[in-house]
Write an enzyme that holds these catalytic residues in place. Structure first.
Site, PDB file in Angstrom:
ATOM      1  CG  ASP A 383      -1.563   0.706   1.044  1.00 50.68           C
ATOM      2  OD1 ASP A 383      -2.255   1.364   0.213  1.00 50.68           O
ATOM      3  OD2 ASP A 383      -2.064   1.560   2.189  1.00 50.68           O
ATOM      4  CB  THR A 385      -1.457   5.179   3.665  1.00 51.74           C
ATOM      5  OG1 THR A 385      -1.778   3.612   3.175  1.00 51.74           O
ATOM      6  CG2 THR A 385      -1.442   5.808   2.465  1.00 51.74           C
ATOM      7  CE  LYS A 571      -5.922  24.076  -4.076  1.00 52.05           C
ATOM      8  NZ  LYS A 571      -5.348  23.404  -2.922  1.00 52.05           N
ATOM      9  N   GLY A 681      -5.999   3.348  -2.541  1.00 55.62           N
ATOM     10  CA  GLY A 681      -6.602   4.275  -2.627  1.00 55.62           C
ATOM     11  C   GLY A 681      -6.139   4.916  -3.570  1.00 55.62           C
ATOM     12  CE  LYS A 768      -5.390  -1.135  -1.881  1.00 55.62           C
ATOM     13  NZ  LYS A 768      -4.631  -0.727  -0.966  1.00 55.62           N
ATOM     14  CG  ASP A 788      -1.600   1.918   6.207  1.00 50.58           C
ATOM     15  OD1 ASP A 788      -1.335   1.469   5.487  1.00 50.58           O
ATOM     16  OD2 ASP A 788      -1.730   2.693   7.178  1.00 50.58           O
ATOM     17  CG  ASN A 791      -7.346   0.051   2.855  1.00 45.67           C
ATOM     18  OD1 ASN A 791      -6.463   0.294   3.352  1.00 45.67           O
ATOM     19  ND2 ASN A 791      -6.775   0.829   1.303  1.00 45.67           N
TER      20      ASN A 791
END
Length: 1017
Positions: A383, A385, A571, A681, A768, A788, A791
């Site tokens: 993952d 993160t 932006k 994700g 996944k 972690d 998900n």
């Protein structure tokens, strides 16, 4: 009120059972089994249900009190290895087949079963206690008796549950709140949730029980990004009906950031989104166990052949079929029963070594049956993160990143400001807001130089735009000295905390604060900024256009209250902003330069609007929002009419900080021959920047961004375009991946497996797990999944080895994983050192145990052939049991302490790991070599004893047995590559263990001499 769907925080662990999760019994509909259907839920009245709903409980146990022993025994004897020894032991109850005492066969089998039963019982008890802890969590429920406490397992559909704030004691204005969904979808940003409007006029939360209202909700499904429902209040005049969407929901496993929320429970138990997005875990069996099982089948085939040969050499005389069974029993040691015990005990030792390693503190082994799998990983799926650092708002470790964004660069085209020159930006902002006369920046003051005026004006406009175009909300909390109301009134800096739907949004606002322009207030209609001189600038929010994955940009239209000017700020990503801003010759080049440094690049632009232009836009925008058909397309078209020839203000570069030593760890894995895939994700741009920053994609590798595809033809064209690339990393979105796997699964996986790295963004949890499954099926290689969050549970459970990064908040991944670590950098040592050693030691141990059994079987074969192929055992009773237990057990088992290189060398030269991927330590070649060695040594020992000690034939059993023991000890000594002090101890114990037998023998002959001793004396 916020419609809570549902409220119970569910933690998924490694062990699940479909029947258990469906209800209390698999054959009944009493627990809400059956098809999923839409429902009507009355607020606070769970008894008014139209259908049965599943209980809100978790049961991850495999067995209950009655099924434990039968279930464990069935799982043991369904494999050929254990079933063979069970039949072998049972055969000794037949007199014609009995070769010795019953304990000769039943004691080893019973020992194996007792170890297995104890291990399963311990795991079941731990699982029971974890389930009990989760099901016993206390929640507050609104009832006619006021607020009552209820256990998690007692929550029902229709209950009104009070959810308290988790992090910040403030609440968001007008009843809204922020929540974080990282345990569900992997996104660590804060998401805004809105209340049901008609309930906000009620005086107190208890009044929800006094009104007649219900929620109509769609049937349970796995989509965590959408929800369809309606809220209806019947006692109004007229009745009020309000549509509900994802913005009105709180899923289980999400965290509320602020305020107190009252929600009605819509889904429970197996109908939770988090449960439905978690695939059922499979029972993981180590590859070495399958290989050993295959070798035992070969040995069994050899056993049958040898038995048939012995009977054939007797010319099938007499009751030859009984002789076949007797020879099968006589040579049963060819298939060693101690092999399974040695391997299981070895795995327990390997697991203990991992947990006790001081260089990877906090590591937990939850699956002690597969540590050797860590030594043969070919694909690592991680993952995003977990590579990034902990921020102050969410202080817990992630997989690769710490999730802490740091502003690194401001680029104005002609000049760029880095971290070392931010004081210049601060001086420009201060100069711009130094008041010459009210409401007029100093940069426009007469007498200012043209250069100074230009630079100050440009910097001021860029900083102001960054401070306005975002979705950040400042909230204030009491700090013990100043209470919340006073802090909010005076904009106390020490009491202010920023909430936003993205951490990089917070980093931009924090940077504008550091250079002098501070965001001090915001609600849904206004923004307040504070200048360096303390003046408050008020802006009215006329329109806000949030960021979407399709548009890749966000905008805001504000009116300056002091001047009445209307400005449209925008932006977004450079790929879309390049066609929106006015022509320039530096945007593309500088965006590329900053992206190569691993920075997230945003392009900021503005456009001044007259009152007439805005009124015209607003009329068209409102009309488009009222459309029933093609609403999204019409709204986007109206907004795009403003997004033309905008003034380019600046570029911003934000760095997503990595965890410590992520880059060296990925480099080690790459050199070890492990291909790393990142499944996240997050948005495409975020995932790409992280991959570059972490050096998942090396500097000399190109990146191919797979264009969004929705049809078969589009997927075909894009795959052909990708096929022409060489040594190129692939970045693909989850939606495009789904289309490719639907139509071109084989072709896509063939191309993907050739890539040095894959980045898949916007991945659903089940997606996944699907990728992991496809890798296993298409390549046949071992996979390791690292995550972690909740998900990542499906991916972790599907992989051959699941590694969870444990943090202070979410523990779903670590509880579901086979191995739990505290930092991503520990993965390198876990694989390179412990994985490598575990596999090599397991291979050596299994082959040595087979060698030990083949030696004694060869001696038995020689003995029988010398004595006219008689089915008479050479060693009986305790000798045959003691051979593989007391006399050789510990020396052979001490091989689990052996190692060929030091840990430092294994980490320094990860190429050593690459050799293991071919499975050479335990292959048919090495197996055949050990078989030949065993046959040679067994034959030499037996024939040598018969020839050299022919005169001492009565002692041939003792002589050959002693030679066999000494041969095994010598083989262990020659095999060991690095001696451990425990090896010397166990070898000495084994030698000494023979001493009491010889002492007893001497004393017996001394005090009770046999008759023949008188003749020899």
């Amino acid at each position: 009120m916020t419609d809570n769907i549902p409220l119970q925080p569910v933690r998924h662990k490694k062990r699940h059972d479909n029947k258990r999760r469906d209800g209390c019994c698999p054959w009944s509909r009493c627990c809400g089994g059956g098809d999923f259907r839409p429902r009507t839920v009355w607020l606070g009245h769970p008894e008014k249900r139209e259908q049965r709903y599943p209980r809100n409980v978790i049961n991850n146990q495999k067995y209950n009190f009655f099924t434990f022993l039968p279930g464990v025994l069935f799982n043991q004897f369904k494999y050929f290895f254990n079933l063979y020894f069970l039949l072998l032991a049972c055969s000794q109850f037949v007199n014609e087949l009995r070769l010795g005492a019953l304990y000769t066969y039943w004691v080893p089998l019973g020992f194996v079963l007792i170890i297995t039963i104890v291990r399963e019982a311990v795991e079941e008890m731990r699982c029971f206690l974890r389930d009990k802890e989760v099901n016993s969590q206390i929640y507050s429920k609104l009832s006619t008796r006021g607020t009552v406490k209820v256990k998690s397992s007692g929550i029902q559909v229709g209950d009104l549950i009070i959810v308290e704030k988790t992090f910040f004691p403030d609440f968001y204005h007008k009843g809204s709140c922020f929540l974080r969904t990282d345990q569900l979808d992997g996104e660590t940003d804060w998401k805004l949730r809105l209340p049901v409007a008609c309930t906000q006029r009620l005086p107190t939360a208890a009044d929800l029980l006094q009104i007649r209202s219900f929620v109509y909700a769609e049937e349970p499904n796995i989509d965590i990004h959408n929800f369809i429902g309606t809220f209806t209040r019947e006692d109004g005049d007229p009745p009020v009906s309000e549509s509900l969407s994802i913005e009105n929901t709180l899923w289980a496993s999400t965290v509320i950031a602020s305020g107190t929320v009252v929600g009605v429970v819509i889904y429970t138990g197996k109908e939770l989104r988090s449960v439905m997005n978690t695939s059922n875990p499979r029972h993981k069996i180590g590859l070495i166990d399958l290989e050993v099982n295959c070798l035992t089948k070969i040995l069994f085939g050899a056993l049958v052949v040898v038995s048939l040969v012995m009977v054939a050499l007797q010319h099938f005389a007499g009751r030859w079929y009984l002789q076949i069974f007797r020879f099968l029993l006589l040579f049963s040691n060819i298939v060693p029963i101690s092999l399974r015990v040695n391997l299981d005990m070895g795995k327990m030792v390997f697991s203990w070594m991992i947990k006790k390693d001081s260089k990877i503190p906090g590591t937990v082994v939850r699956a002690s049956t597969i540590p050797e799998q860590l030594g043969r990983i070919s694909y690592l799926l991680t993952d995003k993160t977990g590579m990034i650092q902990c921020s102050k708002l969410s202080a817990y470790f992630r997989t690769l990143t710490q999730n802490e964004m740091v502003f690194r660069r401001l680029h104005l085209g002609t000049v760029a400001y880095g971290m070392d020159s931010m004081d210049e930006v601060q001086s420009h902002v201060f100069s711009a807001y130094t008041q010459v006369f009210p409401g007029f920046p100093a940069s426009r003051a007469p007498g200012a130089t043209k250069v100074r005026k230009t630079i100050s004006s440009r910097v001021h406009e860029a900083v102001k735009a960054i401070a306005l175009v975002h979705n950040v909300t400042p909230v204030y909390e009491s700090n013990g000295v100043t209470d919340q109301a006073e802090a909010e009134q005076h904009y106390e800096d020490t009491c202010r905390v920023y909430q936003a739907s993205s951490p990089d949004e917070v980093s931009l606002v924090q940077w504008t604060e550091s250079v002098g322009l501070t965001l001090v207030g915001r609600d849904q209609s206004s923004v307040q900024l504070r200048t360096p001189s303390g003046q408050i600038l008020n802006f009215t929010i006329l329109q806000a256009f949030p960021f979407t994955y399709e548009s890749k940009r966000m905008g805001i239209i504000v009116r300056d209250e002091s001047t009445g000017e209307i400005t449209f700020y925008l932006k977004g990503a450079d790929v879309v902003m390049a066609g929106i801003v006015q022509y320039n010759d530096w945007l593309e080049e500088e965006c590329g330069n900053m992206a190569r440094e691993g920075l997230r690049v945003l392009v900021v632009a503005k456009k001044s609007l007259t009152e007439e232009q805005y009124q015209d836009f607003e009329a068209r925008y409102v009309q488009a929002k009222l459309s029933v058909h093609d609403r999204s397309l019409k709204v986007a078209t109206v907004i795009e009419s403003l997004e033309m020839e905008m003034e380019l203000l600046c570029l911003t570069g934000v760095e997503d900080q990595l965890q410590a030593d992520v880059r060296p760890t990925l480099e080690i894995l790459r050199n070890a021959g492990i291909k790393v895939w990142m499944l996240t994700g997050d948005k495409l741009e975020t995932a790409t920047c992280t991959a570059k920053n972490a050096h998942l994609v090396t500097r000399n590798q190109d990146i191919h961004v797979f264009r969004p595809v929705t049809t078969r033809s589009e997927a075909h064209l894009e795959l052909n375009a990708f096929r022409r690339k060489h040594d190129c990393a692939l970045v693909i979105s989850g939606d495009s991946l789904e289309v490719c796997l639907k139509y071109y699964e084989y072709e896509f996986m063939e191309l993907a497996c050739q890539c040095p790295a894959i980045v898949c963004c916007r991945c659903a949890p089940t997606q996944k797990a699907q990728i992991v499954r496809l890798l296993q099926e298409r390549t046949g290689k071992l996979t390791c999944a690292v995550g972690d969050g909740g998900n990542d549970v499906s991916m972790i459970q599907e992989a051959d080895c699941g590694v969870g990064v444990e943090g202070k908040e979410g523990k779903q991944a670590s509880l579901a994983a086979d191995f739990s670590i505290t930092q991503f950098k520990h993965l390198g040592r876990l694989l390179m050192v412990h994985g490598r050693n575990s596999y090599k030691r397991s291979a050596a141990l299994s082959q040595f145990v087979i060698h030990r059994s083949l030696c004694i079987s060869t001696m038995q074969a020689v003995f029988s052939s010398v004595f006219y192929f008689a089915s008479v055992p050479l060693y009986q009773g305790f000798l045959i049991i003691g051979y593989s237990t007391i006399y050789t057990m510990f020396p052979v088992f001490s091989l689990v302490l052996d190692k060929d290189v030091k840990s430092e060398v294994a980490m320094l030269y990860p190429e050593l790991y690459k050799d293991l991927l071919k499975g050479r330590p335990l292959s048919f070649k090495t197996f055949l070599i050990w078989v030949l060695i065993s046959i040679y040594q067994g034959s030499i020992i037996m024939y040598g004893a018969l020839l050299l000690f022919e005169s001492e034939f009565v002692h041939i059993v003792a002589i050959s047995f002693t030679s066999l023991i000494l041969t095994e000890l010598l083989m262990v000594a020659l095999t060991v590559q690095k001696w451990h002090w425990l090896m010397i101890v166990v070898t000495a114990i084994t030698l000494v263990s023979c001493l009491p037998l010889y002492i007893l023998k001497y004393l017996r002959r001394r005090f009770s001499p046999p008759s023949y001793s008188k003749l020899t004396s």
